[in-house]
Design a protein around this motif. Structure first.
Motif, mmCIF file in Angstrom:
data_model
loop_
_atom_site.group_PDB
_atom_site.id
_atom_site.type_symbol
_atom_site.label_atom_id
_atom_site.label_comp_id
_atom_site.label_asym_id
_atom_site.label_seq_id
_atom_site.Cartn_x
_atom_site.Cartn_y
_atom_site.Cartn_z
ATOM 1 N N ARG A 131 5.231 -3.682 -16.764
ATOM 2 C CA ARG A 131 4.079 -2.605 -17.699
ATOM 3 C C ARG A 131 3.348 -2.420 -16.488
ATOM 4 N NH1 ARG A 131 2.645 -7.158 -21.741
ATOM 5 N NH2 ARG A 131 3.844 -8.651 -20.113
ATOM 6 N N PHE A 132 2.756 -1.182 -16.629
ATOM 7 C CA PHE A 132 2.092 -0.316 -15.911
ATOM 8 C C PHE A 132 0.502 0.055 -16.556
ATOM 9 C CE2 PHE A 132 5.694 -0.228 -13.126
ATOM 10 C CZ PHE A 132 5.481 -0.297 -12.310
ATOM 11 N N ILE A 133 -0.547 -0.341 -15.512
ATOM 12 C CA ILE A 133 -1.132 0.730 -16.615
ATOM 13 C C ILE A 133 -1.969 2.437 -15.768
ATOM 14 C CG2 ILE A 133 -4.318 0.408 -17.107
ATOM 15 C CD1 ILE A 133 -4.033 -2.931 -17.019
ATOM 16 N N ARG A 134 -1.508 3.112 -16.622
ATOM 17 C CA ARG A 134 -2.292 4.319 -16.266
ATOM 18 C C ARG A 134 -3.857 4.539 -15.919
ATOM 19 N NH1 ARG A 134 0.542 9.075 -17.573
ATOM 20 N NH2 ARG A 134 -1.213 10.370 -17.987
ATOM 21 N N LYS A 135 -3.935 5.798 -15.397
ATOM 22 C CA LYS A 135 -5.441 6.281 -15.109
ATOM 23 C C LYS A 135 -6.126 5.816 -16.080
ATOM 24 C CE LYS A 135 -8.524 9.078 -12.832
ATOM 25 N NZ LYS A 135 -8.376 10.544 -11.385
ATOM 26 N N ASP A 136 -5.678 6.827 -17.378
ATOM 27 C CA ASP A 136 -6.503 6.407 -18.493
ATOM 28 C C ASP A 136 -6.383 5.216 -19.390
ATOM 29 O OD1 ASP A 136 -3.902 6.601 -19.495
ATOM 30 O OD2 ASP A 136 -3.837 8.386 -20.242
ATOM 31 N N GLN A 137 -6.211 4.513 -18.741
ATOM 32 C CA GLN A 137 -5.698 3.262 -19.080
ATOM 33 C C GLN A 137 -4.610 2.798 -20.317
ATOM 34 O OE1 GLN A 137 -8.217 0.112 -18.053
ATOM 35 N NE2 GLN A 137 -8.368 1.921 -16.486
ATOM 36 N N GLN A 138 -3.944 3.212 -19.994
ATOM 37 C CA GLN A 138 -2.894 2.950 -21.696
ATOM 38 C C GLN A 138 -1.755 2.716 -20.397
ATOM 39 O OE1 GLN A 138 -1.216 7.267 -22.225
ATOM 40 N NE2 GLN A 138 1.129 6.154 -23.426
ATOM 41 N N LEU B 73 1.675 7.843 -13.535
ATOM 42 C CA LEU B 73 0.907 7.093 -13.841
ATOM 43 C C LEU B 73 -0.675 7.560 -13.870
ATOM 44 C CD1 LEU B 73 1.452 4.932 -10.528
ATOM 45 C CD2 LEU B 73 1.986 3.920 -13.646
ATOM 46 N N GLY B 74 -0.123 8.637 -13.652
ATOM 47 C CA GLY B 74 -1.857 10.002 -13.969
ATOM 48 C C GLY B 74 -3.100 9.674 -12.897
ATOM 49 N N ARG C 65 1.348 -1.323 -0.019
ATOM 50 C CA ARG C 65 0.020 -0.238 0.253
ATOM 51 C C ARG C 65 1.091 1.320 0.267
ATOM 52 N NH1 ARG C 65 -2.793 -2.892 3.597
ATOM 53 N NH2 ARG C 65 -1.460 -2.529 5.699
ATOM 54 N N LEU C 66 -0.050 2.156 -0.888
ATOM 55 C CA LEU C 66 1.130 3.822 -1.088
ATOM 56 C C LEU C 66 1.304 4.326 -0.225
ATOM 57 C CD1 LEU C 66 0.848 3.967 -5.060
ATOM 58 C CD2 LEU C 66 2.313 2.635 -3.280
ATOM 59 N N LEU C 67 2.313 4.878 0.391
ATOM 60 C CA LEU C 67 2.083 5.510 1.718
ATOM 61 C C LEU C 67 2.773 7.113 1.163
ATOM 62 C CD1 LEU C 67 4.189 3.525 4.774
ATOM 63 C CD2 LEU C 67 1.720 3.538 4.341
ATOM 64 N N ASP C 68 3.686 7.363 0.378
ATOM 65 C CA ASP C 68 3.857 8.030 -0.110
ATOM 66 C C ASP C 68 4.869 8.341 -1.691
ATOM 67 O OD1 ASP C 68 4.620 11.225 0.646
ATOM 68 O OD2 ASP C 68 6.313 10.642 1.623
ATOM 69 N N MET C 69 4.494 9.430 -2.666
ATOM 70 C CA MET C 69 5.018 9.274 -3.161
ATOM 71 C C MET C 69 4.776 10.901 -3.962
ATOM 72 S SD MET C 69 1.535 9.715 -3.283
ATOM 73 C CE MET C 69 1.595 7.836 -2.218
ATOM 74 N N GLU D 171 -5.155 10.289 -4.812
ATOM 75 C CA GLU D 171 -5.880 9.165 -5.131
ATOM 76 C C GLU D 171 -4.918 7.863 -5.077
ATOM 77 O OE1 GLU D 171 -8.570 10.739 -9.084
ATOM 78 O OE2 GLU D 171 -5.800 10.756 -9.753
ATOM 79 N N LEU D 172 -3.683 8.198 -4.927
ATOM 80 C CA LEU D 172 -2.573 6.609 -4.800
ATOM 81 C C LEU D 172 -2.291 6.869 -3.342
ATOM 82 C CD1 LEU D 172 0.257 8.528 -7.076
ATOM 83 C CD2 LEU D 172 -1.578 6.562 -7.449
ATOM 84 N N TYR D 173 -2.670 7.472 -1.943
ATOM 85 C CA TYR D 173 -2.697 7.435 -1.373
ATOM 86 C C TYR D 173 -3.510 5.949 -0.617
ATOM 87 C CZ TYR D 173 -0.023 11.553 0.219
ATOM 88 O OH TYR D 173 0.669 11.695 0.320
ATOM 89 N N ARG D 174 -2.767 5.258 0.263
ATOM 90 C CA ARG D 174 -3.173 3.360 0.544
ATOM 91 C C ARG D 174 -3.858 2.876 -0.731
ATOM 92 N NH1 ARG D 174 -1.490 2.682 5.233
ATOM 93 N NH2 ARG D 174 -1.746 4.970 6.653
ATOM 94 N N MET D 175 -3.605 2.863 -2.113
ATOM 95 C CA MET D 175 -3.196 2.184 -3.011
ATOM 96 C C MET D 175 -2.426 1.154 -3.673
ATOM 97 S SD MET D 175 -4.466 4.419 -6.600
ATOM 98 C CE MET D 175 -4.662 2.796 -7.614
ATOM 99 N N VAL D 176 -2.239 -0.237 -4.387
ATOM 100 C CA VAL D 176 -1.723 -0.700 -3.950
ATOM 101 C C VAL D 176 -0.987 -0.970 -5.178
ATOM 102 C CG1 VAL D 176 -1.164 -3.197 -3.684
ATOM 103 C CG2 VAL D 176 -2.812 -2.775 -2.069
#
Length: 653
Positions: A123-130, A79-80, A67-71, A85-90
């Motif tokens: 590979r990562f998936i951005r918020k816009d699905q790219q 990541l867009g 889980r993300l704590l800081d960025m 929005e990113l806090y506490r995302m995995v």
């Protein structure tokens, strides 16, 4: 490598303490919903925070569950997402699904202390699905005791770099394909100049790359093919066609022409203007030569078929005729057009249709060629005999596409065979009748002959010396003649019984046969002190009693036709081949003259010297008939005054 450690011993919280948030230039701190800032080393922490916030690569911290704590802002930009929005995302929530398993494996190795850091492109998936490619560097922050507290992830966007690398690789591959393609490839200017050619193109026409680049394609194109080329190019320029394929000829540097298959397309620039032509060139000279040879072969075949007396046909796989030679009219009375599309079964005699269908079935099951005979109906309704050779023509998959047949009129041969068969039947009947006659005659003559001999012997006893010496001599001659006639009748009766009273062929030990023959001749052998030698002999399928007759005749003749020396007789056997034995009876007698070696095996035929010795002329004929009944043959090899060797074969089976 030294493991990265953060000294968290002075902290009371169980959660990792991160860099301070919202640090201002006057040294005051502001807090928001993010975790509490470090409480010591504010100046150093401020500098670290500035570096963290302004770093060009994305940096994030996550707990041990991901889980993300800081960025930092760069991480959010990559990541867009917004920070909140990113806090506490995995991290796995925006990892490309196909890369999750490999990423988790590396992270477990990190937690287990098997590695200090790992670096991977994923590979990562951005918020816009790219979908984007990033380089991820991951490590763990540990406390003073080395216990993992949180993870540090650094992201570098590699998408453009990877695309550039892939484009470069693709360009290299295209160049490799162009340069080393097995077929000729060329770029041609709109004026016909060669702009670029690969190695295969140079090999096809025999020119080097430098030589071709100074030339035009028109210069090496066969004159008869050039107008067609130019017409196609004009249609390309006017967008009437997108590409074209054609067979044409190029003049080789050595002066000869090579056949090629060209595929040509027009390349336009981004503004839509014609730029250049791209051409694929394949050398088909060998194929064209093969086609020419095939065409010549077909012409020769057709010429031969059209002028031969036999009937040559080509049938479809269903048997229907697609070609007939002109001999059709002479043989059957039909014009070729009348037989086109006809199945042979339509004109074959009804009794032979099953035979023909059976032959076709053999062909379809894989037999390459076969032959058969049948009656076929002529146009006038009569039938003639055909002997037909059928050959299957198959495609590359082994499937029958055509049947080629060659038929010959064998009516005369069949008529002769029928006549010969009838003659053979007549001869067999005649032989049977003759055997019956010989048996009956020899059997019936024995009784009157015995009566005649009896009365002659009675005359001899009663009137000997009373009628004069001439009468005594005449009576003796008559008795001797009657006895010789009785001997001939008995042997003739034995000859007729070879087939009439023959026993089945069974496994027979030839050693036993020889011993029985010697036993039957023991009196003659003893009287002339004959020496007989024989070794172990094989076992064959035979009628033992008949072979005793053969051996008894041959041994008896060896004694009868002895020379002045003591008779010596050798009996043995050798392998003739895998299926038969050759037996021999060799003597040291007076021998047989060359002109007599064949005729002595026929009834009542004797050698020139035989007249001085008793005999009927039936014994060797009897041997011949017995051996032939066993499937063998008999002959003699002899030299006068040096002895004779009689040989005969007996098959194993």
């Amino acid at each position: 490598m030294t493991k990265t450690r953060f000294d968290l011993a002075s902290q009371n919280s169980s959660s990792p303490t991160l860099l301070p948030q919202g640090t201002q230039g006057d040294g005051s701190n502001t807090t928001d919903h993010r975790p509490a800032p470090f409480q010591s080393g504010v100046d150093d922490t401020l500098r670290l925070r500035i570096i963290f916030e302004r770093a060009a690569i994305g940096i994030a911290m996550a707990d041990l569950q991901g889980r993300l704590l800081d960025m930092n802002p760069a991480f959010c930009e990559i990541l867009g997402y917004r920070q909140d929005e990113l806090y506490r995302m995995v991290l796995n929530e925006f990892t490309y699904p196909d890369d999750v398993t490999a990423d988790l494996g590396l992270y477990r190795e990190l937690l287990a202390g098997m590695r200090d850091v790992y670096n991977v492109e994923k590979r990562f998936i951005r918020k816009d699905q790219q979908v984007i490619w990033c380089r991820l560097t991951a490590s763990l922050a540990r406390d003073a005791q080395g216990k993992p507290r949180f993870a540090i992830a650094m992201l570098e966007d590699m998408t453009e770099r990877r695309q550039t690398r892939e484009a470069l690789q693709e360009s290299r591959e295209r160049f490799h394909i162009f340069a080393y393609s097995a077929i000729g490839m060329a770029l041609i200017g709109l004026d016909g100049r060669w702009l670029n050619v690969n190695r295969s193109m140079c090999e096809i026409v025999g020119y080097s790359e430098a030589e071709l680049l100074r030339m035009t394609f028109q210069a090496i194109t066969h004159p008869d093919d050039l107008d067609s080329d130019l017409e196609y190019i004009a249609r390309l320029l006017h967008s009437n066609i997108r590409y074209y394929h054609k067979e044409k000829r190029y003049r080789h540097k050595m002066g000869h022409f090579v056949w090629v298959q060209v595929s040509v397309a027009l390349v336009r620039n981004p503004s839509g203007e014609a730029a250049y032509l791209i051409s694929n060139v394949q050398d088909i000279t060998s194929r064209k030569q093969a086609e020419d040879q095939l065409r010549q072969s077909e012409e020769r075949y057709r010429l031969l078929a059209d002028n031969m007396r036999d009937l040559v046909c080509l049938h479809r796989s269903d048997g229907r005729i697609v070609y007939l030679s002109p001999s059709c009219h002479n043989l059957l009375g039909y014009d070729r057009g009348e037989m086109h599309g006809v199945s042979p079964c339509d004109v074959v005699h009804v009794e032979h249709r099953d035979r023909l269908n059976e032959v076709y079935n053999h062909i379809y099951k894989g037999v390459s060629s076969t032959s058969t005979t049948y009656l076929i109906r002529k146009k006038d309704g009569d039938y003639i005999w055909f002997e037909t050779l059928i050959h299957a023509i198959r495609n590359s998959h082994g499937r029958v596409t055509y049947l080629q047949t060659s038929s010959r009129d064998i009516s005369k041969r069949m008529q002769m065979q029928q006549e010969l068969a009838q003659r053979a039947r007549d001869l067999a009947n005649s032989n049977a009748e003759l055997e019956q006659f010989a048996f009956a005659a020899s059997h019936d003559l024995q009784e009157p002959l015995s009566t005649m001999v009896g009365y002659l012997q009675l005359l001899e006893r009663r009137y000997q010396g009373k009628l004069g010496t001439d009468a005594d001599e005449y009576i003796e001659y008559a008795i001797d003649a009657a006895n010789r006639m009785r001997e001939q009748i008995e042997e003739l009766l034995a000859y007729s019984r070879v087939t009439r009273r023959a026993k089945p062929l069974v496994e027979t030990d030839l050693t036993d046969v020889v011993e029985r023959a010697i036993s039957n001749l023991q009196a003659s052998i003893s009287r002339h002190e004959a020496v007989i030698r024989y070794g172990p002999l094989p076992t064959v399928l035979a009628d033992g009693s008949q072979l005793v007759q053969v051996l008894q005749n041959l041994i008896g003749n060896a004694i009868k036709y002895r020379s002045s020396q003591t008779p010596e007789i050798d009996i043995g056997a050798v392998r003739a081949d895998d299926q038969a034995w050759t037996f021999f009876v060799r003597d040291n007698g007076i021998g047989i003259s060359p002109e007599d070696t064949e005729r002595i095996f026929f009834l009542f035929q004797r050698g020139d010297h035989d007249e001085r010795r008793p005999g009927t002329g039936i014994g060797l004929a009897l041997c011949k008939k017995i051996i032939e009944r066993h499937g063998g043959r008999i002959w003699v090899e002899s030299q006068v005054q040096k002895g004779s060797t009689f040989l005969f074969t007996i098959p194993d089976k």
